[in-house]
Design a protein around this motif. Structure first.
Motif, PDB file in Angstrom:
ATOM      1  N   PRO A  36       0.770  -0.825   0.450  1.00 44.12           N
ATOM      2  CA  PRO A  36       0.385   0.157   0.118  1.00 44.12           C
ATOM      3  C   PRO A  36       0.630   1.285   0.112  1.00 44.12           C
ATOM      4  O   PRO A  36       2.020   1.228   0.558  1.00 44.12           O
ATOM      5  N   SER A  37       0.243   2.488  -0.465  1.00 45.62           N
ATOM      6  CA  SER A  37       1.083   3.583  -0.266  1.00 45.62           C
ATOM      7  C   SER A  37       2.081   3.828   1.248  1.00 45.62           C
ATOM      8  O   SER A  37       1.009   3.022   2.154  1.00 45.62           O
ATOM      9  N   SER A  41       6.526   7.193  -0.324  1.00 41.79           N
ATOM     10  CA  SER A  41       5.306   7.237  -1.664  1.00 41.79           C
ATOM     11  C   SER A  41       4.391   8.714  -1.450  1.00 41.79           C
ATOM     12  O   SER A  41       3.991   9.190  -2.534  1.00 41.79           O
ATOM     13  N   ASP A  42       4.306   9.007   0.022  1.00 40.34           N
ATOM     14  CA  ASP A  42       3.251   9.715   0.024  1.00 40.34           C
ATOM     15  C   ASP A  42       4.753  11.045  -0.098  1.00 40.34           C
ATOM     16  O   ASP A  42       3.907  11.986  -0.928  1.00 40.34           O
ATOM     17  N   ARG A 104       1.564   1.679  -3.584  1.00 39.87           N
ATOM     18  CA  ARG A 104       3.606   2.269  -3.412  1.00 39.87           C
ATOM     19  C   ARG A 104       3.936   2.135  -4.990  1.00 39.87           C
ATOM     20  O   ARG A 104       4.389   3.277  -5.001  1.00 39.87           O
ATOM     21  N   LEU A 105       4.106   1.257  -5.827  1.00 40.94           N
ATOM     22  CA  LEU A 105       4.664   1.329  -6.657  1.00 40.94           C
ATOM     23  C   LEU A 105       3.776   2.708  -7.856  1.00 40.94           C
ATOM     24  O   LEU A 105       4.705   2.708  -8.278  1.00 40.94           O
ATOM     25  N   THR A 106       2.044   2.417  -8.011  1.00 43.13           N
ATOM     26  CA  THR A 106       1.424   3.637  -9.056  1.00 43.13           C
ATOM     27  C   THR A 106       2.139   5.058  -8.558  1.00 43.13           C
ATOM     28  O   THR A 106       2.183   5.794  -8.999  1.00 43.13           O
ATOM     29  N   GLY A 185      -1.005  -3.244  -9.076  1.00 45.68           N
ATOM     30  CA  GLY A 185      -1.634  -3.596  -7.579  1.00 45.68           C
ATOM     31  C   GLY A 185      -0.469  -3.698  -6.617  1.00 45.68           C
ATOM     32  O   GLY A 185       0.790  -3.495  -6.169  1.00 45.68           O
ATOM     33  N   ALA A 186      -1.177  -3.995  -5.278  1.00 44.12           N
ATOM     34  CA  ALA A 186       0.106  -3.416  -3.856  1.00 44.12           C
ATOM     35  C   ALA A 186       0.854  -4.824  -3.638  1.00 44.12           C
ATOM     36  O   ALA A 186       1.373  -5.003  -3.068  1.00 44.12           O
ATOM     37  N   GLU A 187       0.454  -5.952  -4.455  1.00 39.08           N
ATOM     38  CA  GLU A 187       0.873  -7.284  -4.881  1.00 39.08           C
ATOM     39  C   GLU A 187       1.724  -7.352  -5.468  1.00 39.08           C
ATOM     40  O   GLU A 187       2.877  -8.815  -5.373  1.00 39.08           O
TER      41      GLU A 187
END
Length: 233
Positions: A36-37, A41-42, A104-106, A185-187
């Motif tokens: 997740p974010s 990433s923030d 996180r990745l996005t 996705g998160a995974e």
């Protein structure tokens, strides 16, 4: 698998006839840490927001030459700004309200997109079927998306510029909207990133964005491996 995917990637001559200045930098990264974010990433998104606010200095997003170039490219295949905008313009238009926090990745690739003013698309390599190809659609290519909260399959418009794999369209209108099937996705742990470039963005600037993506997504992933390939002009 990753090597074969990059080797088979292509930009169709019909797209280059439309925009001879077009280049795509493909970046594959395996073994990245999803999830997740998070604070990192923030922070990346906040830096990107501050960077583009300073660049705009109160002006409209389309005043930036990097964004104006994509408006022209969309018009070249019949799409007006009110119908669809490049992914980077759509993000820049959200900075006052705050860029979206998705995963996180996005978040990390969106931050690089905004900071470098280039459209970036992120694809889950595990869901990809065959090499990525940028083509002008015939009009029967399937695109899976969501409408009114429900999954639907639609087709691309004839002549539309789309990224596709062996199954169907992965991104419509060059870089406007990604399909559900290959979203990050998160995974997700193995990714394909597509960085789109038009003049006045230089090839060096395109590569710099690719380097920034590889650096951002491999932090905390010591076994990650990044590979790139430049397509187009």
């Amino acid at each position: 698998m990753t090597h074969l995917l990059l080797e088979g990637a292509s930009v169709d001559d019909a797209v280059l006839a439309l925009r001879p200045d077009y280049r795509a930098l493909l970046v594959t990264i395996t073994g990245v840490r999803g999830g997740p974010s998070d604070d990192a990433s923030d922070a990346a998104l906040r830096r990107a927001e501050e960077s583009v606010r300073a660049r705009l200095d109160g002006a409209a997003p389309e005043s930036l030459p990097e964004i104006a170039a994509w408006r022209d490219a969309f018009l070249d295949f019949g799409v007006k700004p009110r119908a669809a905008r490049s992914s980077v313009e759509a993000l820049v238009r959200r900075i006052d309200a705050g860029l979206p926090r998705i995963n996180r990745l996005t978040d990390l690739y969106n931050a690089v997109s905004v900071e470098h003013l280039v459209p970036v698309g992120g694809e889950n390599l595990a869901a990809y079927a065959g090499p990525p190809r940028l083509v002008r659609a015939v009009g029967d290519e399937a695109f899976d998306t969501v409408a009114d909260g429900e999954p639907v399959v639609v087709t691309a418009d004839p002549g539309e510029v789309v990224w596709r794999d062996d199954v169907g369209v992965t991104c419509r209108r060059w870089n406007w909207r990604q399909c559900v099937r290959t979203r990050l996705g998160a995974e997700t742990s193995d990714v394909l990133l597509i960085v789109d470039g038009l003049d006045p963005l230089t090839t060096d600037a395109l590569r710099a964005a690719g380097d920034a993506l590889a650096e951002a997504l491999t932090v905390g992933s010591p076994d990650a491996v990044a590979t790139t390939r430049l397509l187009g002009a």
